[in-house]
Design an enzyme around this catalytic site. Structure first.
Site, short mmCIF file in Angstrom:
data_model
loop_
_atom_site.label_atom_id
_atom_site.label_comp_id
_atom_site.label_asym_id
_atom_site.label_seq_id
_atom_site.Cartn_x
_atom_site.Cartn_y
_atom_site.Cartn_z
N TYR A 32 0.83 -1.21 0.00
CA TYR A 32 0.00 0.00 0.00
C TYR A 32 0.86 1.25 0.00
CZ TYR A 32 0.89 1.03 4.98
OH TYR A 32 1.47 1.36 6.18
N ARG A 51 8.28 4.14 -4.73
CA ARG A 51 8.33 3.22 -3.58
C ARG A 51 7.29 2.12 -3.74
NH1 ARG A 51 7.61 5.62 2.37
NH2 ARG A 51 5.45 5.76 1.69
N LYS A 144 6.38 -1.78 1.95
CA LYS A 144 5.17 -1.21 2.59
C LYS A 144 4.02 -2.21 2.46
CE LYS A 144 3.23 3.41 3.29
NZ LYS A 144 3.33 3.39 4.73
N GLU A 177 11.96 2.88 14.25
CA GLU A 177 11.06 3.93 13.74
C GLU A 177 9.77 3.87 14.52
OE1 GLU A 177 9.88 3.10 9.66
OE2 GLU A 177 9.83 0.96 10.06
N LEU A 201 11.00 1.53 7.04
CA LEU A 201 10.43 1.97 5.77
C LEU A 201 11.24 3.17 5.26
CD1 LEU A 201 7.82 1.52 3.97
CD2 LEU A 201 6.99 3.60 5.07
N1 PDD Z 1 2.86 5.20 7.39
N2 PDD Z 1 7.49 4.12 9.07
C1 PDD Z 1 6.36 3.40 9.06
C2 PDD Z 1 6.35 2.07 9.72
C3 PDD Z 1 5.20 3.91 8.44
O1 PDD Z 1 4.09 3.17 8.41
C4 PDD Z 1 5.25 5.19 7.85
C5 PDD Z 1 4.07 5.78 7.15
C6 PDD Z 1 6.44 5.92 7.90
C7 PDD Z 1 6.59 7.27 7.27
O2 PDD Z 1 6.64 7.15 5.87
P1 PDD Z 1 6.21 8.33 4.92
O3 PDD Z 1 7.03 9.51 5.30
O4 PDD Z 1 6.57 7.87 3.57
O5 PDD Z 1 4.75 8.55 5.12
C8 PDD Z 1 7.56 5.34 8.50
C9 PDD Z 1 1.67 5.49 6.63
C10 PDD Z 1 1.37 6.92 6.43
C11 PDD Z 1 0.51 4.67 7.15
O6 PDD Z 1 0.74 3.50 7.34
O7 PDD Z 1 -0.59 5.18 7.32
#
Ligand code: PDD
Length: 278
Positions: A32, A51, A144, A177, A201
């Site tokens: 996703y 990504r 993801k 994270e 991620l």
């Molecule tokens: N999550 N790390 C994890 C485990 C995440 O699920 C996310 C984002 C991030 C930040 O990634 P980005 O900057 O690309 O949004 C880091 C999304 C938004 C979610 O699962 O809703």
């Protein structure tokens, strides 16, 4: 006779809708993305598409035309007429009888929503509390994936303890994270965050945070911290697409700085904002 029950309804197995036989449901067998817009403009679309392609490739979902995915995102966003939107989408390997490996004839399923982003002004001006939580995830967190059970459990624990986010700590005692965000510390004018690896991620927001940090002359250090080190840092924040930079003012019951969002975090947020209005 092959049978299914959907909640309270009993029916022949053959009549079960294909959405109930989605491998995303059975196995979390899909990937996703979450994208956002700022004032009517989608932010970092190319980065998210790139990504997403990498995630699809990593789990061997091959029958996807990524240009069609891009077109659908743009179309849905235009139709929604929501200036500050959260665009969620996923692709699963397809629908079929439950069978771990799946078969070659599966057709991927696509699902997308465009929704209004929640107002995050309060958490950005006041800062948030976070807790630490054991990182119980698999060894490919760079994908993801729809498999998010450890993230869900972590976030539920945070909510129970009146915190907004759970920060994962791995078996070696280092922060990786957040359960749905990247994690950053600022100490003595150095910005620290976990190095990119299969354990986290590759956050898109992180990429822009690092650029913003360079613009305000913060030194950037790819360095995993222990919770003990993090608690002693001058400033902490999380970063995620839907909210960009959110200051952390409480870390496992320890107050960070003077309990208010720090000066460099605020400066970074301002600098980040410039990327969104280009
Ligand atoms: N999550 N790390 C994890 C485990 C995440 O699920 C996310 C984002 C991030 C930040 O990634 P980005 O900057 O690309 O949004 C880091 C999304 C938004 C979610 O699962 O809703």
């Amino acid at each position: 006779m092959q049978i299914a029950i959907l909640n309270d309804k009993i029916l022949p197995y053959e009549e079960v809708g294909h959405e109930y036989l989605d491998r995303g449901l059975f196995f979390g067998d899909g990937v996703y993305e979450v994208i956002r817009s700022y004032d009517g403009r989608i932010f970092a679309l190319d980065e998210h598409i790139e990504r997403f392609s990498a995630s699809l490739k990593a789990i061997e979902i091959t029958k996807v035309d990524i240009n069609q995915v891009r077109d659908k995102i743009i179309l849905a966003f235009a139709k929604s007429n929501i200036p500050n939107a959260c665009i969620y989408f996923h692709i699963t390997r397809g629908s079929g009888p439950r069978n771990h490996a799946g078969t070659d004839d599966l057709e991927p399923n696509f699902f997308l929503t465009v929704k209004e982003l929640e107002d995050d002004t309060k958490m950005k001006t006041e800062g948030i509390s976070v807790i630490t939580y054991p990182d119980q995830r698999w060894k490919r967190c760079d994908i993801k994936s729809l498999n998010l059970l450890p993230n869900v459990m972590a976030k539920r624990e945070a909510a129970k303890r009146d915190a907004f986010e759970a920060i994962f700590v791995n078996d070696e005692g280092f922060i990786t994270e957040g359960s749905s965000s990247a994690f950053f510390a600022i100490h003595q004018k150095k910005l620290q965050t976990s190095p990119l690896s299969a354990n986290i991620l590759p956050s898109i927001t992180r990429k822009f945070v690092v650029k913003a940090a360079a613009n305000i002359s913060l030194e950037i250090v790819d360095n995993s911290l222990t919770p003990q080190q993090a608690a002693l840092c001058d400033e902490l924040f999380i970063a995620v697409t839907t909210k960009d930079i959110v200051p952390v003012v409480k870390f496992d019951d320890k107050i960070i700085g003077d309990g208010n969002p720090g000066q460099y975090t605020k400066a970074l947020a301002e600098e980040f904002r410039k990327f969104t209005i280009l």
